[in-house]
Scaffold this motif. Structure first.
Motif, PDB file in Angstrom:
ATOM      1  N   MET A   1      38.863  49.547  71.722  1.00 51.54           N
ATOM      2  CA  MET A   1      37.370  49.811  71.995  1.00 51.54           C
ATOM      3  C   MET A   1      37.400  51.330  72.552  1.00 51.54           C
ATOM      4  O   MET A   1      36.368  51.864  72.477  1.00 51.54           O
ATOM      5  N   LYS A   2      38.517  51.873  73.408  1.00 53.44           N
ATOM      6  CA  LYS A   2      38.522  53.293  73.545  1.00 53.44           C
ATOM      7  C   LYS A   2      38.431  54.285  72.441  1.00 53.44           C
ATOM      8  O   LYS A   2      37.652  55.096  72.442  1.00 53.44           O
ATOM      9  N   LYS A   3      38.859  53.919  71.413  1.00 52.95           N
ATOM     10  CA  LYS A   3      38.871  54.662  70.190  1.00 52.95           C
ATOM     11  C   LYS A   3      37.709  54.622  69.357  1.00 52.95           C
ATOM     12  O   LYS A   3      37.082  55.708  69.215  1.00 52.95           O
ATOM     13  N   ASP A   4      36.893  53.625  69.545  1.00 49.98           N
ATOM     14  CA  ASP A   4      35.558  53.615  68.974  1.00 49.98           C
ATOM     15  C   ASP A   4      34.859  54.425  69.774  1.00 49.98           C
ATOM     16  O   ASP A   4      33.902  55.078  69.358  1.00 49.98           O
ATOM     17  N   LEU A   5      34.732  54.458  71.120  1.00 46.60           N
ATOM     18  CA  LEU A   5      33.973  55.049  72.038  1.00 46.60           C
ATOM     19  C   LEU A   5      34.149  56.779  71.733  1.00 46.60           C
ATOM     20  O   LEU A   5      33.412  57.450  71.771  1.00 46.60           O
ATOM     21  N   LEU A   6      35.681  56.826  71.785  1.00 47.63           N
ATOM     22  CA  LEU A   6      35.957  58.352  71.385  1.00 47.63           C
ATOM     23  C   LEU A   6      35.545  58.982  70.102  1.00 47.63           C
ATOM     24  O   LEU A   6      34.809  59.868  69.862  1.00 47.63           O
ATOM     25  N   GLY A   7      35.323  58.061  68.988  1.00 45.05           N
ATOM     26  CA  GLY A   7      34.821  58.273  67.709  1.00 45.05           C
ATOM     27  C   GLY A   7      33.346  58.386  67.760  1.00 45.05           C
ATOM     28  O   GLY A   7      32.848  59.450  67.078  1.00 45.05           O
ATOM     29  N   LEU A  11      31.292  61.912  67.165  1.00 49.32           N
ATOM     30  CA  LEU A  11      30.347  62.049  66.076  1.00 49.32           C
ATOM     31  C   LEU A  11      29.026  62.576  66.742  1.00 49.32           C
ATOM     32  O   LEU A  11      28.280  63.410  66.176  1.00 49.32           O
ATOM     33  N   ILE A  12      28.613  62.254  67.940  1.00 51.91           N
ATOM     34  CA  ILE A  12      27.570  62.557  68.541  1.00 51.91           C
ATOM     35  C   ILE A  12      27.806  64.171  68.649  1.00 51.91           C
ATOM     36  O   ILE A  12      26.604  64.763  68.633  1.00 51.91           O
ATOM     37  N   LEU A  13      28.966  64.515  69.119  1.00 51.83           N
ATOM     38  CA  LEU A  13      29.281  65.964  69.471  1.00 51.83           C
ATOM     39  C   LEU A  13      28.957  66.834  68.235  1.00 51.83           C
ATOM     40  O   LEU A  13      28.339  67.993  68.188  1.00 51.83           O
TER      41      LEU A  13
END
Length: 180
Positions: A1-7, A11-13
């Motif tokens: 989950m933490k990796k998904d949020l970081l990804g 992407l947004i950045l």
């Protein structure tokens, strides 16, 4: 989950950096601001657009065109103007950039739409083929000569002078001798 949020955050950045760093312009804005600047080392050509022959044939002119916005009193639609010559530029390329930059109306038939295999200029500044009689239309000269090929087939050289002229008599009134 933490990796998904970081990804997702990465992407947004990335998307926001791309959007903020990209200068998005309309086609008109692009042509109004991206005419090449002429420098001492630039290769250049000069182009003009004239319709003075219409004044001698005014009675043949379509009634809807008998206004200064279409037919200037002096016959000059565009004074001689210098543009940067890009590698491989043709007479049509320069005309296309010129009319877009100066907001002059132009209509043409693509090379794939006719038997000549070259772009055909149908009208400039709302003055079309046959607007001033059955033998009228647009022609071009390069360095004072009328080439025997279409405008998208004539590749230009540094210093060339392009003149677009409107004829009312199949070229005879603009000193084009097809019998040469």
């Amino acid at each position: 989950m933490k990796k998904d949020l970081l990804g997702i955050f990465a992407l947004i950045l990335l998307i926001s950096v791309l959007v903020m760093g990209t200068d998005i312009k309309s086609v008109e804005e692009y042509y109004m601001t991206n005419i090449d600047n002429i420098t001492e080392t630039s290769e250049t050509v000069t182009i003009s657009i004239r319709c003075d022959t219409v004044m001698d044939n005014y009675e043949k002119l379509s009634e809807s065109l008998k206004r200064d916005e279409f037919i200037p009193q002096d016959g000059i639609i565009l004074e001689p103007t210098e543009y940067v010559l890009r590698p491989g530029d043709t007479v049509f390329d320069i005309l296309d950039r010129t009319v877009r930059y100066n907001r002059i109306q132009m209509e043409y038939q693509g090379a794939d739409e006719n038997n000549f295999g070259s772009v055909y200029i149908q009208g400039i500044n709302y003055l079309y083929e046959f607007s001033c009689g059955p033998l009228s239309g647009w022609m071009y000269k390069v360095n004072g000569e009328f080439p025997n090929r279409g405008c998208s087939k004539y590749e230009l050289n540094d210093g060339d002078v392009i003149e677009w002229v409107y004829t009312c008599n199949l070229g005879m009134d603009v000193r084009c001798d097809w019998n040469k």
